[in-house]
Each structure stands twice: as structure tokens, then as C-alpha cells.
Design an enzyme around this catalytic site. Structure first.
Site, mmCIF file in Angstrom:
data_model
loop_
_atom_site.group_PDB
_atom_site.id
_atom_site.type_symbol
_atom_site.label_atom_id
_atom_site.label_comp_id
_atom_site.label_asym_id
_atom_site.label_seq_id
_atom_site.Cartn_x
_atom_site.Cartn_y
_atom_site.Cartn_z
ATOM 1 N N CYS A 8 0.835 -1.202 0.000
ATOM 2 C CA CYS A 8 0.000 0.000 0.000
ATOM 3 C C CYS A 8 0.868 1.249 0.000
ATOM 4 C CB CYS A 8 -0.937 -0.015 1.204
ATOM 5 S SG CYS A 8 -1.995 1.444 1.269
ATOM 6 N N CYS A 38 -0.461 4.112 2.089
ATOM 7 C CA CYS A 38 -0.299 3.969 3.542
ATOM 8 C C CYS A 38 1.142 4.209 3.975
ATOM 9 C CB CYS A 38 -0.677 2.551 3.994
ATOM 10 S SG CYS A 38 -2.131 1.863 3.253
ATOM 11 N N ASP A 39 2.084 3.655 3.236
ATOM 12 C CA ASP A 39 3.452 3.551 3.757
ATOM 13 C C ASP A 39 4.503 4.368 3.011
ATOM 14 O OD1 ASP A 39 2.522 1.768 5.684
ATOM 15 O OD2 ASP A 39 2.692 0.073 4.326
#
Ligand code: NAP
Length: 310
Positions: free
Chosen positions: A133, A136-137
Site C-alpha cells: 500500500c 499507507c506507507d
């Protein structure tokens, strides 16, 4: 057989939000947790893009909060997964590994799982530099050299997104032909931060002992020759697999297996709604999953008001 007004299949962000709303509506939902209790968020670390948490929140903590919030209003949970969903007539039937449940309405929130390479070193480093992701990261790799794997639109999209943070993004693809749409490919090719490696497969991600990503070992698919490439992170962009194999042909799925819905959460079967990543190939965010879980719950409430028990 145990009888319920509503059963929710899946316990990620979508399922838990649907549980909260149906529980507060007095419907005493039963949540079947599935193979991966808590869904994809339980596999991530810091979540910084879920509104309301100024400093971010750990994925597992967010899931735990959602679950306890739903439990406070009477949601019940059962471990295990649904082997088969029988939708011939109401009440619908859920065949579980250890019994059956009859239910007047169903919310399918079974999610999707990222496709992984399947390497032991990859699995050991998820959350420590290996991620599926970028949204997300990506932020954690500001100023670093990183790798994205894949040759489709997801890989292009992830690579382009990650150039905002990384000093370079190397796209590793196992062939020399790209599956990505021309426009996405052209956009990525025009970005000077993106480097390209073709005809190469990752055979190992290092360093499991240090619990951080330091490099990958690449194998040339034509010559078999191996080489090591330093990197701070590996992002997988090799597709997602929606968890839709338990209802067979009873509900409509698209060519990639995503459950087809209309008006956001309606399936073609009355009283059966779907939310979250199992039906969303486009956004796939925790907050959009939660939003669609809320919609599915409201539609269940309306459906049960309008349709007497079958
Ligand atoms: P995809 O089109 O199926 O592409 C997956 C890519 O990963 C392929 O290049 C494939 O290689 C590679 N791959 C699969 N398994 C692999 C493995 N084990 N090891 C190494 N490489 C592997 O999936 P996607 O990119 O997620 O796209 C799915 C759908 O969503 C597509 O219809 C796409 O157009 C759409 N989508 C659109 C957008 C957008 O327009 N913004 C963004 C994301 C997704 P091979 O090519 O060799 O098979």
C-alpha cells in the site's frame, strides 16, 4: 439452526463499521471474522490518513477500537470463515466451518487480499519495508531509494505516487512488455525519478535478521544471472485478489472477481449488500471501506423494515 436478522461476512474496516451501525439499530449482528481477522489494516503499521487521528494510529489499534465500539452496542463475533453462502431463498444460509447460520439479510465485507510474491523473506518483512500500500506507507521512505514490483496500472500508479517521497523508484517487472494502459505507462516513463528493470524477478528480500529492507536479489528471467540491488523498501503492485470464492455464481462478479454492486452497496439479490474492498477496485482505502460499511448497514435496516421475515 441459529437464526439472525443480519450476518456480516468479514471483520475489516467495512465489516466493523457495518457491525457498529446495525448493532446501534438494534439488529444484533453476527460478524464472521474470516481468515484474516481485522482485514488488511491489521497487517499495516501506522495509519496516518484515517481522519480524526492527529498523530495517526496503528492499524491493529484502529481495528481493535472499531471492534470494541461495535461490541459495546451488541455486535457478536465468530472466528472462522464462511465456506458457502446459500442465497436461494430467505432466510439465507451461511455454511461455516463449524455449523450453519440462517439470516434475513447479509452484508458481504470479505475484502480483498494483496497479491504477494510468496517469498519467505517477503512475508517476514511485511510492515518493515515490504508493503502493498503506497498510500499507507510511502511517506515513511522520504528521500530513500525504493522498489516497486509489477507491470500493470497498479504498479505505475504506485510508482508515480511514491516519487513524491522517494529520491528514486525502480520498477521491477518480470517481462519486457507492460500490461499497464498506455497513458499510465507514458506518465511513468516521463517521470525522471523512475528507473526501469525488466525481465527480472525478485528471489529474495534482505535483511530478515535486521528486520528492515536493505536490498533485493534479482534474477534475470532469460539468463538466470543474479545480482543485488540496494533498496529501503519494496512495494508490491502486482494486483489484488477479492475474496469472493464462497458464493459461487450466486452473485455477479466482474472479470477480476470483484463483486458487482449498483447504487454503491446493492447486489442483485434482495437483502444482500456488499461493501469495502470486495466490491471496490478503485479507492481501496480504510475510510472509503468504512463509509460503504455504513451505507450497507443503513440499507439493511431499511430492507428489514420493508420486508417481513422470509
Ligand atoms: P494487473 O493488470 O493484473 O497487473 C499485475 C501485474 O503484476 C502484471 O504486470 C503482472 O505481470 C505482475 N505480476 C503478477 N503476479 C506476479 C508475480 N507473482 N511476480 C511478478 N509480477 C507479477 O493488476 P493491476 O495493475 O492491479 O490492475 C488491475 C486492474 O485495475 C486493471 O484492469 C487496471 O487497469 C485497473 N487499475 C487501473 C488504475 C488506473 O487506471 N488508475 C490503477 C490501478 C488499477 P505480467 O504482466 O507478466 O502478468
Amino acid at each position: 439452526m441459529e437464526e439472525r436478522k443480519v450476518a456480516i461476512i468479514g471483520s475489516g474496516c467495512a465489516g466493523l463499521t457495518a457491525a457498529l451501525y446495525t448493532a446501534r439499530a438494534g439488529l444484533s449482528p453476527l460478524v464472521i471474522e474470516g481468515d484474516e481477522s481485522g482485514g488488511q489494516l491489521s497487517l499495516t503499521t501506522l495509519v496516518e490518513n484515517f481522519p480524526g487521528f492527529v498523530e495517526g494510529i496503528q492499524g491493529p489499534e484502529l481495528i481493535d477500537n472499531l471492534r470494541r465500539q461495535a461490541e459495546r452496542f451488541g455486535a457478536e463475533f465468530r472466528t472462522g470463515r464462511v465456506k458457502r453462502l446459500v442465497l436461494e431463498r430467505r432466510p439465507y444460509r451461511l455454511e461455516l466451518e463449524d455449523g450453519e447460520v440462517a439470516t434475513q439479510a447479509v452484508i458481504i465485507a470479505a475484502g480483498a487480499r494483496a497479491r504477494w510474491l510468496g517469498l519467505p523473506s517477503e512475508q517476514a518483512l511485511i510492515g518493515h519495508g515490504v508493503s502493498s500500500c503506497a498510500t499507507c506507507d510511502g511517506f515513511f521512505f522520504r528521500g530513500r531509494d525504493i522498489v516497486v514490483v509489477g507491470g500493470g496500472d497498479s504498479a505505475m500508479e504506485e510508482a508515480l505516487f511514491l516519487t513524491r517521497f522517494a529520491s528514486s523508484v525502480t520498477l521491477v517487472h518480470r517481462r519486457d512488455q507492460y500490461r499497464a494502459s498506455l497513458i499510465m505507462l507514458a506518465r511513468a516513463q516521463a517521470n525522471p525519478k523512475i528507473r526501469w528493470i525488466t525481465n527480472a524477478e525478485i528471489v529474495e528480500i534482505r535483511d530478515v535478521e535486521k528486520q528492515e529492507v536493505t536490498s533485493i536479489v534479482l534474477q534475470d528471467t532469460r539468463t538466470g544471472r543474479r545480482r543485488e540491488l540496494p533498496t529501503a523498501a519494496v512495494f508490491l503492485g502486482i494486483g489484488h485478489i477479492p475474496n469472493t470464492n464462497f458464493f459461487g455464481a450466486a452473485l455477479e462478479t466482474d472479470s477480476d472477481g470483484y463483486l458487482v454492486t449498483r447504487d454503491y452497496v446493492f447486489t442483485r439479490t434482495p437483502g444482500v449488500f456488499a461493501c469495502g474492498d470486495v466490491q471496490d477496485r478503485r479507492y481501496r482505502q480504510a475510510i472509503t471501506a468504512a463509509g460503504s460499511g455504513c451505507m450497507a448497514a443503513i440499507e439493511v435496516e431499511r430492507f428489514l423494515q420493508e420486508h417481513a421475515a422470509g
